[in-house]
Design a protein around this motif. Structure first.
Motif, PDB file in Angstrom:
ATOM      1  N   VAL A 175      59.792  -8.001  -0.562  1.00 57.92           N
ATOM      2  CA  VAL A 175      59.192  -6.686  -0.796  1.00 57.92           C
ATOM      3  C   VAL A 175      59.384  -6.269  -2.250  1.00 57.92           C
ATOM      4  O   VAL A 175      58.460  -5.735  -2.883  1.00 57.92           O
ATOM      5  N   TRP A 176      60.588  -6.513  -2.796  1.00 56.65           N
ATOM      6  CA  TRP A 176      60.826  -6.169  -4.198  1.00 56.65           C
ATOM      7  C   TRP A 176      59.851  -6.916  -5.106  1.00 56.65           C
ATOM      8  O   TRP A 176      59.227  -6.319  -5.989  1.00 56.65           O
ATOM      9  N   LEU A 177      59.713  -8.216  -4.899  1.00 60.51           N
ATOM     10  CA  LEU A 177      58.843  -9.015  -5.761  1.00 60.51           C
ATOM     11  C   LEU A 177      57.389  -8.572  -5.632  1.00 60.51           C
ATOM     12  O   LEU A 177      56.683  -8.426  -6.642  1.00 60.51           O
ATOM     13  N   THR A 178      56.941  -8.319  -4.413  1.00 62.87           N
ATOM     14  CA  THR A 178      55.540  -7.914  -4.206  1.00 62.87           C
ATOM     15  C   THR A 178      55.249  -6.567  -4.863  1.00 62.87           C
ATOM     16  O   THR A 178      54.257  -6.411  -5.582  1.00 62.87           O
ATOM     17  N   THR A 179      56.113  -5.596  -4.629  1.00 59.44           N
ATOM     18  CA  THR A 179      55.865  -4.265  -5.186  1.00 59.44           C
ATOM     19  C   THR A 179      55.965  -4.263  -6.707  1.00 59.44           C
ATOM     20  O   THR A 179      55.180  -3.583  -7.380  1.00 59.44           O
ATOM     21  N   ARG A 180      56.895  -5.024  -7.249  1.00 59.86           N
ATOM     22  CA  ARG A 180      57.028  -5.040  -8.707  1.00 59.86           C
ATOM     23  C   ARG A 180      55.864  -5.773  -9.366  1.00 59.86           C
ATOM     24  O   ARG A 180      55.449  -5.428 -10.481  1.00 59.86           O
ATOM     25  N   LEU A 181      55.309  -6.761  -8.695  1.00 58.45           N
ATOM     26  CA  LEU A 181      54.113  -7.411  -9.231  1.00 58.45           C
ATOM     27  C   LEU A 181      52.937  -6.437  -9.249  1.00 58.45           C
ATOM     28  O   LEU A 181      52.125  -6.438 -10.188  1.00 58.45           O
ATOM     29  N   VAL A 182      52.843  -5.596  -8.219  1.00 55.83           N
ATOM     30  CA  VAL A 182      51.788  -4.581  -8.199  1.00 55.83           C
ATOM     31  C   VAL A 182      51.988  -3.586  -9.344  1.00 55.83           C
ATOM     32  O   VAL A 182      51.031  -3.204 -10.033  1.00 55.83           O
ATOM     33  N   MET A 183      53.221  -3.180  -9.566  1.00 50.33           N
ATOM     34  CA  MET A 183      53.502  -2.258 -10.671  1.00 50.33           C
ATOM     35  C   MET A 183      53.156  -2.897 -12.012  1.00 50.33           C
ATOM     36  O   MET A 183      52.585  -2.243 -12.897  1.00 50.33           O
ATOM     37  N   LEU A 184      53.503  -4.174 -12.173  1.00 51.47           N
ATOM     38  CA  LEU A 184      53.155  -4.873 -13.413  1.00 51.47           C
ATOM     39  C   LEU A 184      51.642  -5.021 -13.562  1.00 51.47           C
ATOM     40  O   LEU A 184      51.116  -4.926 -14.678  1.00 51.47           O
ATOM     41  N   ALA A 185      50.941  -5.244 -12.438  1.00 49.47           N
ATOM     42  CA  ALA A 185      49.485  -5.362 -12.498  1.00 49.47           C
ATOM     43  C   ALA A 185      48.857  -4.048 -12.947  1.00 49.47           C
ATOM     44  O   ALA A 185      47.910  -4.033 -13.745  1.00 49.47           O
ATOM     45  N   LEU A 186      49.383  -2.925 -12.453  1.00 49.63           N
ATOM     46  CA  LEU A 186      48.881  -1.623 -12.903  1.00 49.63           C
ATOM     47  C   LEU A 186      49.135  -1.426 -14.393  1.00 49.63           C
ATOM     48  O   LEU A 186      48.332  -0.815 -15.093  1.00 49.63           O
ATOM     49  N   LEU A 187      50.244  -1.965 -14.855  1.00 54.41           N
ATOM     50  CA  LEU A 187      50.580  -1.832 -16.272  1.00 54.41           C
ATOM     51  C   LEU A 187      49.679  -2.712 -17.130  1.00 54.41           C
ATOM     52  O   LEU A 187      49.260  -2.315 -18.227  1.00 54.41           O
ATOM     53  N   ALA A 188      49.347  -3.909 -16.620  1.00 50.43           N
ATOM     54  CA  ALA A 188      48.527  -4.842 -17.388  1.00 50.43           C
ATOM     55  C   ALA A 188      47.052  -4.445 -17.378  1.00 50.43           C
ATOM     56  O   ALA A 188      46.360  -4.536 -18.396  1.00 50.43           O
ATOM     57  N   GLN A 189      46.564  -3.999 -16.222  1.00 42.51           N
ATOM     58  CA  GLN A 189      45.168  -3.611 -16.086  1.00 42.51           C
ATOM     59  C   GLN A 189      45.095  -2.246 -15.408  1.00 42.51           C
ATOM     60  O   GLN A 189      44.709  -2.126 -14.253  1.00 42.51           O
TER      61      GLN A 189
ATOM     62  N   PHE B  81      57.903  -4.948 -26.404  1.00 43.57           N
ATOM     63  CA  PHE B  81      57.424  -4.424 -25.134  1.00 43.57           C
ATOM     64  C   PHE B  81      57.776  -5.353 -23.982  1.00 43.57           C
ATOM     65  O   PHE B  81      58.247  -4.918 -22.919  1.00 43.57           O
ATOM     66  N   GLN B  82      57.548  -6.654 -24.171  1.00 50.02           N
ATOM     67  CA  GLN B  82      57.872  -7.617 -23.121  1.00 50.02           C
ATOM     68  C   GLN B  82      59.370  -7.611 -22.806  1.00 50.02           C
ATOM     69  O   GLN B  82      59.770  -7.636 -21.638  1.00 50.02           O
ATOM     70  N   ALA B  83      60.187  -7.579 -23.840  1.00 47.31           N
ATOM     71  CA  ALA B  83      61.638  -7.579 -23.637  1.00 47.31           C
ATOM     72  C   ALA B  83      62.084  -6.311 -22.923  1.00 47.31           C
ATOM     73  O   ALA B  83      62.974  -6.343 -22.063  1.00 47.31           O
ATOM     74  N   PHE B  84      61.471  -5.179 -23.258  1.00 51.17           N
ATOM     75  CA  PHE B  84      61.825  -3.923 -22.584  1.00 51.17           C
ATOM     76  C   PHE B  84      61.514  -4.018 -21.097  1.00 51.17           C
ATOM     77  O   PHE B  84      62.317  -3.597 -20.255  1.00 51.17           O
ATOM     78  N   LEU B  85      60.350  -4.581 -20.759  1.00 53.32           N
ATOM     79  CA  LEU B  85      59.997  -4.751 -19.353  1.00 53.32           C
ATOM     80  C   LEU B  85      60.990  -5.656 -18.632  1.00 53.32           C
ATOM     81  O   LEU B  85      61.404  -5.372 -17.501  1.00 53.32           O
ATOM     82  N   VAL B  86      61.370  -6.748 -19.272  1.00 53.62           N
ATOM     83  CA  VAL B  86      62.313  -7.686 -18.653  1.00 53.62           C
ATOM     84  C   VAL B  86      63.634  -6.985 -18.361  1.00 53.62           C
ATOM     85  O   VAL B  86      64.202  -7.121 -17.262  1.00 53.62           O
ATOM     86  N   LEU B  87      64.136  -6.229 -19.320  1.00 57.85           N
ATOM     87  CA  LEU B  87      65.414  -5.550 -19.136  1.00 57.85           C
ATOM     88  C   LEU B  87      65.308  -4.444 -18.075  1.00 57.85           C
ATOM     89  O   LEU B  87      66.250  -4.219 -17.304  1.00 57.85           O
ATOM     90  N   THR B  88      64.173  -3.763 -18.028  1.00 57.77           N
ATOM     91  CA  THR B  88      63.987  -2.724 -17.012  1.00 57.77           C
ATOM     92  C   THR B  88      63.939  -3.330 -15.619  1.00 57.77           C
ATOM     93  O   THR B  88      64.566  -2.826 -14.681  1.00 57.77           O
ATOM     94  N   LEU B  89      63.206  -4.427 -15.468  1.00 58.41           N
ATOM     95  CA  LEU B  89      63.137  -5.107 -14.171  1.00 58.41           C
ATOM     96  C   LEU B  89      64.503  -5.672 -13.777  1.00 58.41           C
ATOM     97  O   LEU B  89      64.862  -5.672 -12.595  1.00 58.41           O
ATOM     98  N   ALA B  90      65.266  -6.142 -14.751  1.00 61.58           N
ATOM     99  CA  ALA B  90      66.609  -6.647 -14.457  1.00 61.58           C
ATOM    100  C   ALA B  90      67.501  -5.510 -13.941  1.00 61.58           C
ATOM    101  O   ALA B  90      68.264  -5.687 -12.980  1.00 61.58           O
ATOM    102  N   ALA B  91      67.411  -4.341 -14.568  1.00 64.43           N
ATOM    103  CA  ALA B  91      68.186  -3.191 -14.103  1.00 64.43           C
ATOM    104  C   ALA B  91      67.736  -2.762 -12.709  1.00 64.43           C
ATOM    105  O   ALA B  91      68.568  -2.423 -11.843  1.00 64.43           O
ATOM    106  N   ASP B  92      66.443  -2.769 -12.474  1.00 63.62           N
ATOM    107  CA  ASP B  92      65.884  -2.448 -11.163  1.00 63.62           C
ATOM    108  C   ASP B  92      66.429  -3.411 -10.105  1.00 63.62           C
ATOM    109  O   ASP B  92      66.886  -2.989  -9.026  1.00 63.62           O
ATOM    110  N   ALA B  93      66.395  -4.702 -10.391  1.00 66.96           N
ATOM    111  CA  ALA B  93      66.896  -5.696  -9.448  1.00 66.96           C
ATOM    112  C   ALA B  93      68.398  -5.534  -9.222  1.00 66.96           C
ATOM    113  O   ALA B  93      68.893  -5.723  -8.100  1.00 66.96           O
ATOM    114  N   LEU B  94      69.126  -5.183 -10.274  1.00 66.00           N
ATOM    115  CA  LEU B  94      70.571  -4.969 -10.144  1.00 66.00           C
ATOM    116  C   LEU B  94      70.864  -3.809  -9.197  1.00 66.00           C
ATOM    117  O   LEU B  94      71.782  -3.888  -8.369  1.00 66.00           O
ATOM    118  N   VAL B  95      70.097  -2.729  -9.301  1.00 62.96           N
ATOM    119  CA  VAL B  95      70.268  -1.600  -8.387  1.00 62.96           C
ATOM    120  C   VAL B  95      70.013  -2.037  -6.954  1.00 62.96           C
ATOM    121  O   VAL B  95      70.796  -1.727  -6.036  1.00 62.96           O
TER     122      VAL B  95
END
Length: 414
Positions: free
Chosen positions: A34-48, A107-121
């Protein structure tokens, strides 16, 4: 998914048994999927991004503002000349963090670190929820509710701050010095994580936690003061802020615009603020309400007689809700904080905050409706924009009042 449905998903088998191990694996796999699916959707909204979901490009704050601060901070100077720098000095570490991944763009690095913090939570909540007598509802709430804010959490640094607060609360019971240190570091990044220590049990736990928080904050502040100039320059910008259109006072003034109030909206201090008659009075009233909220919390702390394992969690959520609804500014990303704290509450079966967590789910969804989907209406003060803000803010007020009432009554036992 309601909080009751989330709670019903908990495994009731004995720890260490084959059935329990299998249930743990199924839970981990389901949560990860669920985490991977929802975060991919969030990234898709960010990309397009869809046109309605990207007012003025939500990601522009990272591209322009954060990246501009990064360049200045990398030279050893806080952005004193930028009125949008309104954060404690510890925020510099988050802004500089993407520089640790030089093979990526900022920008890419910021996203990676944000997703890492999200996954850590999510991982911390999942591990806490698998302990005997605890609940996995918190992990499900975080993973499933954060996407209600669309892709906004990915392009603000509030996920990183929330991670510090969540880890501080989860560590507080077993390792008070660790929890206190994390809260102190979080407070130096965005102030509000200091509230996570409000409900620490009386006695040694409170002393150890607060001493560790003070020591950690002082140590980090000393390092930043040595490495940067104008470390405390943010205080001046904070004092000059007005009434943001999404705050409670802003909603009152927006309704006034429909009735003929002559004020206008202007972009100031990185947000859309209202200007005109009575704005200053409402801004001061908000500050007085914040002071009153702090006074109520002190009274609760003094008069509380009963502590459960969930009391520190419940008190943190109640405190941040109070400071949110009385603030002159309620940015959409504030909901990230509230969802994180509600998730921590739901890791304990003793929590009193399940109804409050349930109210925060529609509040998050309506917040995304206000920004970015209907943000033009909110800024213009149309009937639709005002209606959305009234609904969102009434949900937050109801959540704050209910949270405080349940915290008060639960702590009055013998």
């Amino acid at each position: 998914m309601t909080t009751d449905q989330i709670a019903a998903s908990d495994a009731n088998t004995a720890p260490g048994s084959p059935t329990s191990d299998a249930a743990a694996r199924r839970f981990a796999c389901a949560l990860a999927a669920v985490w991977l699916t929802t975060r991919l959707v969030m990234l898709a909204l960010l990309a397009q991004p869809l046109a309605a979901f990207d007012v003025g490009t939500i990601s522009g704050e990272v591209h322009r503002i954060y990246y501009g601060w990064y360049g200045q901070l990398a030279r050893g100077d806080f952005p004193l000349d930028d009125v949008m720098w309104q954060y404690p000095p510890g925020a510099a570490l988050v802004i500089l963090g993407p520089g640790a991944l030089p093979w990526l763009t900022y920008f890419q690095a910021f996203l990676v670190l944000t997703l890492a913090a999200d996954a850590l939570v999510a991982l911390a909540l999942a591990r806490a929820g698998r302990r005997p007598g605890r609940s996995t509802a918190g992990a499900w709430l975080w993973v499933c509710a954060l996407p209600l804010l669309l892709h906004l959490p990915l392009v603000r640094y509030d996920v990183q701050v929330t991670a510090l607060a969540v880890l501080a609360l989860l560590a507080l019971r077993r390792h008070p010095p660790v929890g206190g240190a994390l809260a102190g570091l979080g407070a130096l990044v965005k102030v509000w994580p200091a509230l996570t220590l409000l409900g620490a049990p009386r006695g040694r736990t409170t002393r150890n936690a607060w001493l560790s928080a003070a020591a950690a904050a002082a140590a980090l502040l000393a390092v930043l003061a040595f490495g940067f100039s104008h470390t405390l320059g943010f205080v001046r910008q904070q004092g000059s802020r007005g009434v943001q259109i999404e705050s409670m006072a802003g909603t009152v003034l927006s309704l006034g615009r429909l009735a003929g109030w002559p004020g206008t909206v202007a972009y100031r201090y990185g947000a859309m603020e209202l200007t005109g008659p009575y704005v200053s009075a409402l801004a001061h009233a908000s500050l007085l309400l914040t002071a009153a909220a702090f006074g109520w919390l002190l009274v609760w702390r003094i008069r509380a007689r009963r502590w459960t394992p969930a009391t520190p969690f419940d008190a943190a959520l109640a405190a941040v809700l109070l400071f949110t609804v009385t603030s002159r500014v309620i940015s959409p990303q504030y909901l990230v904080w509230l969802l994180g704290l509600a998730a921590v509450c739901l890791t304990s079966r003793a929590t009193t905050q399940r109804p409050v967590a349930a109210l925060l789910l529609p509040a998050a969804a309506v917040t995304a409706l206000a920004y970015p989907v209907l943000y033009d209406d909110v800024v213009s003060g149309t009937p639709l924009g005002c209606a959305v803000m009234v609904v969102r803010n009434l949900l937050l007020i109801a959540a704050a009042l209910l949270s405080c009432r349940r915290l008060w009554t639960s702590s009055r036992g013998a």
